[in-house]
Design an enzyme around this catalytic site. Structure first.
Site, PDB file in Angstrom:
ATOM      1  N   ASP A   8     -74.794 103.117  16.480  1.00 15.67           N
ATOM      2  CA  ASP A   8     -75.732 102.070  16.912  1.00 15.67           C
ATOM      3  C   ASP A   8     -75.027 100.777  17.328  1.00 15.67           C
ATOM      4  O   ASP A   8     -75.598  99.973  18.056  1.00 15.67           O
ATOM      5  CB  ASP A   8     -76.812 101.796  15.843  1.00 15.67           C
ATOM      6  CG  ASP A   8     -76.235 101.452  14.483  1.00 15.67           C
ATOM      7  OD1 ASP A   8     -74.997 101.504  14.319  1.00 15.67           O
ATOM      8  OD2 ASP A   8     -77.020 101.123  13.565  1.00 15.67           O
ATOM      9  N   GLU A  65     -64.940  95.197   1.976  1.00 16.20           N
ATOM     10  CA  GLU A  65     -65.005  94.581   3.311  1.00 16.20           C
ATOM     11  C   GLU A  65     -65.278  93.094   3.188  1.00 16.20           C
ATOM     12  O   GLU A  65     -64.719  92.290   3.917  1.00 16.20           O
ATOM     13  CB  GLU A  65     -66.117  95.262   4.147  1.00 16.20           C
ATOM     14  CG  GLU A  65     -66.285  94.658   5.545  1.00 16.20           C
ATOM     15  CD  GLU A  65     -67.377  95.330   6.376  1.00 16.20           C
ATOM     16  OE1 GLU A  65     -68.093  96.188   5.829  1.00 16.20           O
ATOM     17  OE2 GLU A  65     -67.498  94.991   7.571  1.00 16.20           O
TER      18      GLU A  65
END
Ligand SMILES: [Zn+2]
Length: 341
Positions: free
Chosen positions: A18, A201
């Site tokens: 996406d 992250e």
């Protein structure tokens, strides 16, 4: 050097479907679906890509609302997968693992199976037309319940070995730690999936050992926060866990304060296994060539360093051994022709 980078045979292991939709296709399909409020394509393009940087991961994630609007039909999902592979083939990417969260595409009536099969059809068609090899990774979303993650694992199991190779956990790391989904990943491990987990992250280093110990991660998405703790780096090395780093995306989402803090050299000096990927080619406005160029400019990478990254990616790929041997041979043959090895 620029030409060499363009021609290098490449591997992409961390790429969200996406986040990697052609802007032109998004514009076309959105115009068919609704009245657009943007003046034209240029204005729209600026909305769906991060320019130089954004303020946070939250701001970054806002860019995904546009592709998700149109990725709600089998036809569109197949087309978008095929076009991504067509684009990657033009950049001489030999092998790619595409990841997506099936349940983000069921909002307008598609079933889980229809979503997965549409991606697999796009992959199959691209292989036939361009020869590019790809596999799919199914994403469980952290902010969904563990029951939802179990559904992804259970429904997806029939596609293992038929185009699906792994499961992943992605989304808001801060509020939804790995242990919430332990049961789903235990099941995934039993069912024979490979496992990669987004962890470390956005600065939470303890999510890395938790993902390895509780969720059976063989690879870690990003893993930047490992740099904060020598014990975690030691663990990654000892257990031969590969990191899927995505430098340009990591800087855009402010995973590190400044470029100087980006630990890729640090990791390589400690002999950690690093792979370099794009994360989202459209949202991050990047490509593997741009990522390599960035490493050359900012971290003095040379061609040997880049070849080491590619070699790590061959080793880290979720492939059967016979497929890995074939991929390695394909890449080595091209490197020999390019007189790089
Ligand atoms: Zn990611």
């Amino acid at each position: 050097m620029i030409n060499i980078l363009k021609e290098l045979p490449k591997i992409e292991l961390h790429c969200h479907l996406d986040g990697s939709v052609r802007p032109e296709t998004m514009f076309e399909l959105l115009s068919e679906k609704e009245e657009l409020s943007y003046k034209g394509f240029k204005e729209f393009e600026a909305l769906v890509k991060v320019k130089d940087e954004c303020n946070s991961l939250v701001e970054y994630l806002k860019k995904f609302k546009y592709p998700l609007k149109i990725m709600q039909s089998q036809e569109n999902i197949e087309r978008i997968t095929y076009e991504l592979l067509e684009d990657l083939n033009m950049q001489n990417v030999k092998y790619v693992e595409i990841r997506f969260a099936p349940f983000l595409h069921t909002g307008e009536g598609l079933t889980f199976d229809e979503v997965v099969k549409s991606v697999l059809r796009g992959m199959e068609r691209a292989k036939k037309d361009f020869g590019i090899i790809s596999n799919a990774i199914l994403i469980c979303m952290r902010d969904e319940s563990v029951e939802e993650s179990i559904k992804v694992v259970e429904y997806g199991a029939k596609y293992i070995g038929k185009g699906v190779v792994a499961v992943d956990l992605a989304g808001n790391e801060k509020d939804f730690p790995p242990e919430l989904h332990e049961e789903a990943f235990k099941l995934a491990f039993q069912k024979g999936y490979n496992i990669t987990i987004h962890a470390g992250e956005t600065g939470i280093e303890e999510n890395i050992p938790k993902s390895i110990e509780l969720l059976h991660a063989q690879r870690i998405g990003h893993g930047i926060a490992a740099a904060k703790d020598p014990k975690i780096m030691e663990m990654l090395k000892e257990k031969n866990i590969f990191l899927e780093m995505c430098p340009i995306s990591n800087l855009q989402t402010k995973a590190v304060e400044s470029i100087e803090d980006y630990p890729i050299r640090n990791f390589m000096e400690k002999w950690l296994k690093i792979t370099v990927n794009t994360d989202n080619t459209t949202v991050s406005n990047t490509s593997l060539e741009k990522e390599y160029n960035f490493l050359i400019k900012k971290f003095n990478f040379n061609i040997e360093d880049i070849l080491e990254l590619i070699d790590n990616s061959i080793e880290a790929a979720f492939l059967q051994e016979s497929e890995r041997i074939y991929l390695r041979k394909t890449i080595e043959d091209e490197l020999i022709t390019m007189e790089l090895i």
